[in-house]
Write a protein that holds these residues in place. Structure first.
Motif, PDB file in Angstrom:
ATOM      1  N   ILE A 100      25.332 -27.993  27.253  1.00 55.76           N
ATOM      2  CA  ILE A 100      24.636 -29.128  28.059  1.00 55.76           C
ATOM      3  C   ILE A 100      25.512 -30.272  28.197  1.00 55.76           C
ATOM      4  N   VAL A 104      27.375 -31.822  31.595  1.00 58.56           N
ATOM      5  CA  VAL A 104      27.430 -33.336  32.066  1.00 58.56           C
ATOM      6  C   VAL A 104      28.949 -33.889  32.048  1.00 58.56           C
ATOM      7  N   VAL A 116      20.703 -37.908  31.444  1.00 54.35           N
ATOM      8  CA  VAL A 116      20.877 -37.021  30.399  1.00 54.35           C
ATOM      9  C   VAL A 116      20.946 -37.737  28.932  1.00 54.35           C
TER      10      VAL A 116
ATOM     11  N   MET B   4      19.967 -34.124  38.478  1.00 51.74           N
ATOM     12  CA  MET B   4      20.223 -33.019  37.958  1.00 51.74           C
ATOM     13  C   MET B   4      20.279 -31.812  38.881  1.00 51.74           C
ATOM     14  N   ARG B  36      27.232 -24.392  35.573  1.00 49.96           N
ATOM     15  CA  ARG B  36      26.884 -25.884  35.170  1.00 49.96           C
ATOM     16  C   ARG B  36      25.371 -26.202  35.492  1.00 49.96           C
ATOM     17  N   LEU B  40      21.917 -26.849  33.237  1.00 53.71           N
ATOM     18  CA  LEU B  40      21.227 -28.119  33.352  1.00 53.71           C
ATOM     19  C   LEU B  40      19.780 -27.618  33.798  1.00 53.71           C
TER      20      LEU B  40
END
Lengths: 297, 302
Positions: A100, A104, A116, B4, B36, B40
């Motif tokens: 994760i 990011v 996040v 996101m 990605r 997410l």
């Protein structure tokens, strides 16, 4: 660190002797507090773990019985269960947290990053009893998802080690994201460009540069996560009670006298086992941090 | 969270300047944004579903359908407010005691006694190694010595700190448990400012020690102090183990007690505590916002 040399000289004119004498009011309360509120209980813990009190006479004598008993039977199972659960959780949280965080960092979107980081800060603190209730409400016997997807028919139960892993990851992954983000930031773009201009593929970059440089930070994070999972008590106590043997729950049961009266010293011996394991695991982190500081400092 | 779903990256330039004869660009490059996105998205689902499901659980009545009874009816009771108040009081006392002990010690050690620094670091970090349940086991033992001390002033002290209305013993233990948070954030704060110059300037302008501490040192460390304080506060508000073993009833212990009988109520309380933490941390970002913005700009220019 660069200001170190001036410390000795001090500002001219002001007698350093006077200030030197006045340091103690700032430092002594801190040490005194720690000695009383941390040293004393810790001492009592070690002392109690190695003594037994005769209930009839009230005399206490040194013994290894508590420690021996705490490493046998159900208590050994509990200790093993805690170590196993913590290992699984630490590994999975390290993996997913890094994925994760990398997603990011790679996206170069400040808004995504801020969201996040903020969410991770909240969720990393969402542990203990509230977390247990949230999972019971979601996946428990009458939980929303259980009813919605008829999970009970598939044989899934929240009140198992798997359920605990699922719940623990909920605060451990965000913790890993927060911990590993600075290290991922430290992977300079220049290294990636240098690798690419030498013809390295993405996979080769990660295998030969990225992972080796990050390894100390990743292991350090994993150690921290292991410690967190190992020490955590409330989530397990509320969610599964004694149905999954865990040492923290066993200690609190022994302290409450739920099992047998007069088991306080056994609880102390079990606590000592926990401290020893935590110490061993944390000791791994110190040399690692020094190594990662060289690259990512 | 809106960002996101729009995480796909603008087209990447590098493949164009790849010299001919080199290995062809792997297809991974084109696939990357999707990977990605998937990461997410899965993460978002994993973290959103329990919250959404819990909220639904608390408002979905098996008989009546949608109802807010839990929130309007039982959640806000004298019992709950009492334990929440106790938690808040304990949290504030913990933060005050922790800051009073740690800030002067760390500042003096940082400025004047650098040789003590490793010792202070080790001492502040050791509570991480002793799990709360082990710490409270030790404390339980110490408290059980009380009858043997009945004729000494220690007994009085032990009784005073176990006052049912305001258990000081919890404040003391929570302060120990919050030392790692305070140390980490203050250490970062101390490294970020040139405190030595500031203190020397303040002293040479005639300010006393306390005035320097209050007017120069603490304002410069504000973000560090605030973040350490908020983390400790969040820890205390959610703490269950120590309080329940010692037999007190702050918010988390109350939640567990009602949760055994009323699952909906416990779910509602859990959501309340999540939003409480969220509010606290939001407050933190607002209070420390000025500084984070500055450091980000610095990082960009360097």
């Amino acid at each position: 660190m660069s200001d170190r040399p001036t410390t000795a000289a001090g500002p001219p004119g002001r007698p350093t002797r006077r200030t030197g004498r006045l340091h103690w009011p700032a430092v002594v309360p801190f040490f005194a507090f720690l000695a009383l509120c941390f040293g004393l209980p810790a001492g009592a813990l070690v002392y109690g773990a190695f003594t037994a009190t005769d209930p009839a006479t009230g005399d206490s004598h040194a013994t290894l019985d508590n420690v021996r008993q705490s490493l046998k039977g159900i208590y050994a199972t509990g200790l093993g269960g805690s170590v196993q659960l913590s290992l699984i959780c630490a590994l999975l949280a390290t993996l997913f947290g890094t994925l994760i965080a990398q997603a990011v960092v790679g996206s170069r979107r400040p808004a995504l990053r801020r969201a996040v980081v903020a969410a991770s800060g909240v969720l990393a603190n969402f542990s203990g009893a509230p977390l247990a209730f949230a999972f019971v409400a979601t996946l428990g016997t009458t939980g929303t998802l259980t009813r919605l997807l008829s999970l009970d028919r598939t044989g899934f139960s929240l009140y198992t080690t798997a359920g605990l892993v699922l719940a623990y990851l909920y605060f451990m992954i965000p913790l890993m994201v927060v911990t590993v983000l600075p290290a991922l930031d430290g992977l300079r773009t220049q290294w990636r460009e240098a690798a690419a201009s030498c013809g390295a593929t993405r996979g080769q970059f990660w295998r030969h540069i990225g992972i080796p440089v990050l390894l100390p930070s990743l292991l350090g994070g994993a150690v921290l996560l292991f410690g967190t999972a190992f020490a955590s008590h409330a989530t397990a106590a509320v969610m599964v009670g004694s149905s999954v043997p865990l040492i923290t729950v066993q200690i609190s049961n022994a302290l409450a006298g739920n099992v047998l009266v007069g088991q306080e010293n056994l609880a102390l011996a079990m606590s000592l086992n926990m401290v020893v394991i935590a110490l061993l695991v944390m000791a791994v982190q110190i040399p690692l941090q020094r190594r990662s500081a060289r690259w990512l400092g | 969270m809106a960002g996101m779903t729009t995480a796909a990256q603008p087209p990447v330039a590098p493949p164009s300047d790849r010299a001919p004869g080199q290995r062809p660009a792997p297809p991974a490059r084109g696939r990357r944004p999707y990977g990605r996105l998937v990461v997410l998205l899965v993460a978002f689902l994993y973290f959103a579903i329990p919250v959404a499901a819990s909220l639904w659980f608390t408002v979905d009545d098996p008989v009546k359908g949608f109802s807010l009874d839990v929130y309007t009816g039982h959640l806000v009771s004298g019992d709950m407010l009492g334990s929440l108040l106790l938690s808040v009081e304990l949290g504030l006392a913990t933060v005050a005691l922790g800051l009073l002990l740690v800030v002067p010690a760390m500042v003096v050690v940082h400025l004047r006694l650098p040789r003590l620094r490793p010792l202070v670091e080790i001492l502040c970090m050791t509570p991480l190694v002793v799990p709360p349940i082990a710490l409270v086991a030790g404390v339980n033992t110490v408290l059980s010595w009380a009858p043997g001390l009945a004729r000494t002033p220690f007994y009085q002290t032990l009784m005073v700190i176990q006052n049912e209305h305001f258990p000081l013993v919890l404040v003391l233990l929570y302060t120990v448990m919050s030392l790692p948070f305070l140390y980490r954030s203050l250490d970062a704060g101390l490294r970020a400012v040139d405190l030595k110059t500031l203190v020397e300037a303040s002293r040479s302008l005639g300010a006393g020690r306390l005035m320097t501490l209050g007017r120069v040192v603490v304002p410069n460390l504000r973000p560090a102090v605030v973040s350490g304080a908020v983390l400790s506060l969040a820890m205390v508000l959610g703490e269950y183990t120590v309080a329940s073993v010692l037999g007190y009833r702050p918010f988390a212990v109350w939640m567990v007690e009602v949760g055994i009988e009323e699952a909906e109520l416990a779910g509602a309380a859990a959501m309340l505590s999540l939003f409480l933490t969220w509010g606290l941390l939001l407050l933190l970002t607002l209070l420390a916002g000025g500084r984070t913005r500055r450091t980000r700009r610095q990082r960009k220019t360097s």
